[in-house]
Structure formats: C-alpha cells, structure tokens
Design an enzyme around this catalytic site. Structure first.
Site, PDB file in Angstrom:
ATOM      1  N   PRO A  91       0.582  -1.243  -0.274  1.00  0.00           N
ATOM      2  CA  PRO A  91       0.001   0.008  -0.243  1.00  0.00           C
ATOM      3  C   PRO A  91       0.769   1.079   0.167  1.00  0.00           C
ATOM      4  O   PRO A  91       2.043   1.194   0.506  1.00  0.00           O
ATOM      5  CB  PRO A  91      -0.866  -0.110   1.311  1.00  0.00           C
ATOM      6  CG  PRO A  91      -0.788  -1.702   1.700  1.00  0.00           C
ATOM      7  CD  PRO A  91       0.371  -2.120   1.005  1.00  0.00           C
ATOM      8  N   CYS A  92       0.446   2.154  -0.509  1.00  0.00           N
ATOM      9  CA  CYS A  92       1.314   3.288  -1.199  1.00  0.00           C
ATOM     10  C   CYS A  92       1.010   4.618  -0.080  1.00  0.00           C
ATOM     11  O   CYS A  92       1.768   5.457  -0.199  1.00  0.00           O
ATOM     12  CB  CYS A  92       0.892   3.867  -2.477  1.00  0.00           C
ATOM     13  SG  CYS A  92      -0.725   4.489  -2.771  1.00  0.00           S
ATOM     14  N   GLN A  93       0.232   4.557   0.918  1.00  0.00           N
ATOM     15  CA  GLN A  93      -0.122   5.672   1.367  1.00  0.00           C
ATOM     16  C   GLN A  93       0.888   6.408   2.274  1.00  0.00           C
ATOM     17  O   GLN A  93       1.041   7.775   2.478  1.00  0.00           O
ATOM     18  CB  GLN A  93      -1.362   5.575   2.265  1.00  0.00           C
ATOM     19  CG  GLN A  93      -2.763   5.320   1.892  1.00  0.00           C
ATOM     20  CD  GLN A  93      -2.824   3.856   1.374  1.00  0.00           C
ATOM     21  OE1 GLN A  93      -2.045   2.942   1.399  1.00  0.00           O
ATOM     22  NE2 GLN A  93      -4.134   3.624   0.741  1.00  0.00           N
ATOM     23  N   PHE A 100       3.953   6.512   1.256  1.00  0.00           N
ATOM     24  CA  PHE A 100       4.920   7.232   0.356  1.00  0.00           C
ATOM     25  C   PHE A 100       4.454   8.454  -0.485  1.00  0.00           C
ATOM     26  O   PHE A 100       4.843   9.275  -1.079  1.00  0.00           O
ATOM     27  CB  PHE A 100       5.468   6.083  -0.566  1.00  0.00           C
ATOM     28  CG  PHE A 100       5.519   4.764   0.039  1.00  0.00           C
ATOM     29  CD1 PHE A 100       6.698   4.821   0.938  1.00  0.00           C
ATOM     30  CD2 PHE A 100       5.444   3.626  -0.407  1.00  0.00           C
ATOM     31  CE1 PHE A 100       6.945   3.510   1.768  1.00  0.00           C
ATOM     32  CE2 PHE A 100       5.338   2.489   0.332  1.00  0.00           C
ATOM     33  CZ  PHE A 100       6.347   2.489   1.286  1.00  0.00           C
ATOM     34  N   ASN A 109       3.976   1.209  -7.536  1.00  0.00           N
ATOM     35  CA  ASN A 109       3.609   2.114  -6.285  1.00  0.00           C
ATOM     36  C   ASN A 109       3.814   3.577  -7.049  1.00  0.00           C
ATOM     37  O   ASN A 109       4.244   3.934  -7.864  1.00  0.00           O
ATOM     38  CB  ASN A 109       4.746   2.033  -5.374  1.00  0.00           C
ATOM     39  CG  ASN A 109       4.079   1.789  -4.044  1.00  0.00           C
ATOM     40  OD1 ASN A 109       3.576   3.026  -3.553  1.00  0.00           O
ATOM     41  ND2 ASN A 109       4.190   0.818  -3.332  1.00  0.00           N
TER      42      ASN A 109
END
Length: 444
Positions: A99-101, A103, A138
C-alpha cells in the site's frame, strides 16, 4: 481460441485490491493462481470478478490457501509451508505493490506508517515462492527517502550515508544474493498510464525484477525496464484498437452523463434503498474507439456503480461556478480556492479533450467536465480502464477514522493499477522472455 490455463504463465497478485493488476495480467494471457487482499470490501469485488462460476477469468486458487480476505503477515505465519510448495512447479510472476499511503505526496508521508513495513512481508513471500519475475507498482514517492531507514538506525556506521528510499530498500531485500536463484536483478522506471491507452495522466513507479539464474552470464549487463515495456507499446495499442493518440476524458465517459442517460432510483444492493439515484443507462448507437473497448461483451447491459452523489444546491452552484470560471484540466490554485472558500487542496475540473488528472481515492478531487458534480464510481473506473463488465462490491464511500480501515468502491478504483497498463506489462514480460535463450523461463 485461448490456450488452456495450464499452459499459460502463472502469477500471484499481492495487495491485490479489487483486481486491476490481475485483470490486466489475465487479459495479456497469464493465469492467476491466487491473490492476497485483506480488506473485506475489496476482496468482495475481487471474488465476484475472478472466483465466481460465471467469471470470465478465474484463479486456480490452491486448496491450502483460504479463499477469503487475507493479511499477508498472517498468511506467511500460518501458511508458509503451503506457500513454499507453490515454488515446486514454479511460479512465473509475483506482481503487486505494498500500500502506497505512506509514500504518497498527495497525503502525509509517514516513515512510521505501519503499511510501509509490508515491504518486509513482500520480500519474505518472494523468498518462499522464488518466482521467475517480479513486478512492483507504487506511487513515485517510493523513490524518495523518508529519512533514516531501519538499516541506518541499526548500523551507526551508516549514519553518514544518504538515507535509502523504500524502493531501494525493497530491491535490496528481494535482490540479495541469498535469495532464490541468487536473488533478482532490478530496474525501475516511472510510467504514465496514458501512454498505454488509459484515459488518465497517472505516473507510477514500476520495478521489474528478473531472477539472476534466468539472466545467466548477461546478469551483469542489466536491462532496461522502460525499454521492455515500450517495446510492445505499438502492438498493445493496435490490439486494443486504440492507436497512438491518447484517449480523452470525453471518449472515456462522454456516454455516462445525466443529460444523455437520464436517472432512475439506485437499485444497487449495497446502497441505502430510496436515498440515491443512478444513471438509467442505455448504450449510444455509435461507440468511439475507447467506449467500444469498455463495452465489449456487454450486449447492451448497463454497468453497475453509476450512482450519483447527492450534492446540496449550494455545492452544485459552487461546482457550476468552477466549470464556468476556471481553467479545465488544471488544479485550482490557492487564489481560486480562497475565492471559493475551499479548504480542499486538490480540486480539478476535467478537460474533456485531454486525459484525466490522476484518479485518487477521494471522489471530490475531480469534477465532471460538463455537469456540476463529482464522478460516479463507474466514471472513475472508466478513467482507470476497467471494462463495464467488471463489477464492484461493498459500500460506495466511507469517512472519518474508517478511511484507514475500509476500502469502499471509490477507494478500490483509486488504488487500482489500471488494467490496460497491467495488460501492457503482461504482454511485455512475455515478449521479453521469448526474446531470451530457453533457460527455464516462462511457460510457452
């Protein structure tokens, strides 16, 4: 006629969400083994599209892996033996990205976000399975260091060195020489999804890893992930009937307007009865190149998730003013937000003649190009290149502290890898593999 599933190259989709990566890989000719997704709502969408008897594409799904929402950490703890056995016949690809939150530049970049730790779980999974290829997706922020990483904190002698980005940390973890086949050779690139038929300017990081024993003596010379992908661009777009010109917002969602379709009570079982309206959809007589692709196999049926938001008159008036006054396709600047008394930082009125801005998990980031409203889930899905037959399950929106715990439909769409971009990668890896000596690569 398609090949039997057993002769197709195989993939496992980690952090799969509703299944955008999986859909693209299936459509490129791959066979999904199973997917890992922990959220109940996202898994319901994944399950409806890839595990039901009527599904166009179906995972083979090993009997020892639960066919249910799974946390990758729990899966590794409880099913490590079952995962390891998957490497015996050989898995060709593990795709997906943590999950990218933690970054993302569109939110708060937190080095202590627990979701960042899933990088280690990803690397542990790869070590157990030993796939031939890795494909990681991502946000671009994964390339920028948060500061001191765990490695620097545990090694005082490294404090004078630049902090590692999470992308580099992930590459180090799965590329180590003690990994399967001597680890992986990696290359990374930033890709704009609009280059591959997606009607959206969406720049994302991709890391392509190839097991070193497959590269043989050429491992030291490396490879270019970007060149691997762009080598099939013309073929990919031609197969889709799109050509080189980018797909515009109007081409993507021009048939989904209230003015053209009219409204009816929302009949979706995941929507409160009697509280919302949805489009009364019927397909136009003439389909453009992109709508034709999205409507393939629909036989006149309406897509799901066309529910309209219930805006107050004041909000509609503000949206109408934005559409009349401000430049299309450009995010409102600070002066415009002050003039409109807006607290939101990311509001973009769409330009109908260009690809969309990046679709996010927040439905009110983007305004429709000719109607004073936000987009429906289906319009967002079209901009992500999900075909109309792809169904979404779960609640439509969420709020408050539930935003970090639930994955409703808008979030599922905003988090997804655009299926057409995933399809391009699937095509590219097969083509790259076929160009190499027959050294134990993909299934034919």
């Amino acid at each position: 006629m398609s090949k039997p599933a057993r002769t197709r190259p195989t993939f496992i989709d980690l952090f799969a969400g509703c299944g955008g990566f999986s859909l693209g890989m299936f459509e490129a000719g791959w066979q999904g083994v199973f997917a890992v997704e922990r959220d109940e709502y996202a898994f319901r969408s994944l399950d409806a599209n890839f595990n039901s008897p009527s599904s166009r594409y179906r995972y083979t799904w090993p009997t020892k892996i639960p066919q249910s929402p799974l946390d990758i950490v729990d899966l590794l703890r409880d099913r490590a033996k079952a995962i390891r056995t998957l490497g015996t016949p050989g898995i060709d690809l593990v795709c997906g990205g943590p999950p990218c939150q933690g970054f993302s530049f569109s939110g708060r970049r937190r080095k202590d976000d627990p979701r960042n730790r899933l990088i280690e779980a990803y690397a542990d999974f790869v070590r157990l399975v030993g796939p031939r290829y890795l494909l990681i997706e991502n946000v671009p922020g994964i390339l920028v260091a948060h500061g001191a990483t765990a490695r620097r904190e545990s090694n005082p002698r490294s404090l004078g060195r630049p902090p590692l980005s999470y992308a580099q940390r992930l590459h180090d973890l799965v590329g180590a020489d003690d990994g399967p086949g001597g680890g992986y050779e990696f290359d990374k690139c930033l890709i704009d999804a609009s280059d591959f038929g997606v009607p959206q300017h969406r720049k994302r990081y991709f890391g392509l890893g190839i097991r070193r024993d497959l590269l043989g003596p050429s491992a030291m010379s490396g490879f270019s992930a970007r060149e691997v992908l762009y080598a099939i661009q013309d073929k990919h777009l031609s197969q889709l009937g799109l050509g080189r010109g980018r797909v515009s917002v109007r081409e993507a969602i021009g048939d989904l307007t209230i003015a053209r379709q009219g409204l009816q009570p929302c009949l979706d079982k995941d929507s409160p009865a009697g509280r919302f309206e949805e489009l009364a959809y019927s397909p136009p007589k003439s389909l453009n190149r992109f709508t034709r692709l999205m409507r393939h196999r629909m036989n006149g049926d309406a897509p799901d998730s066309t529910r309209l938001a219930r805006h107050t008159p004041e909000v509609e008036d503000r949206f109408a003013l934005i559409l009349r006054t401000y430049r299309r396709g450009v995010r409102l600047n600070e002066q415009a937000r002050d003039e409109l008394s807006l607290n939101k930082q990311r509001t973009v009125p769409l330009d109908p003649e260009t690809p969309s801005h990046t679709v996010t998990t927040l439905p009110d980031d983007i305004l429709h190009f000719e109607e004073p409203r936000i987009l429906t889930v289906r319009e967002s899905a079209r901009l992500q290149s999900f075909p109309d037959w792809f169904v979404f399950r779960g609640k439509f929106t969420t709020g408050g502290d539930r935003r970090t715990k639930e994955c409703p439909r808008y979030t599922q769409v905003g988090n997804a890898v655009p299926p057409l971009l995933a399809r391009a990668w699937g095509t590219a890896i097969i083509a790259f593999n076929q160009s190499r000596p027959k050294d134990g690569g993909l299934r034919s």
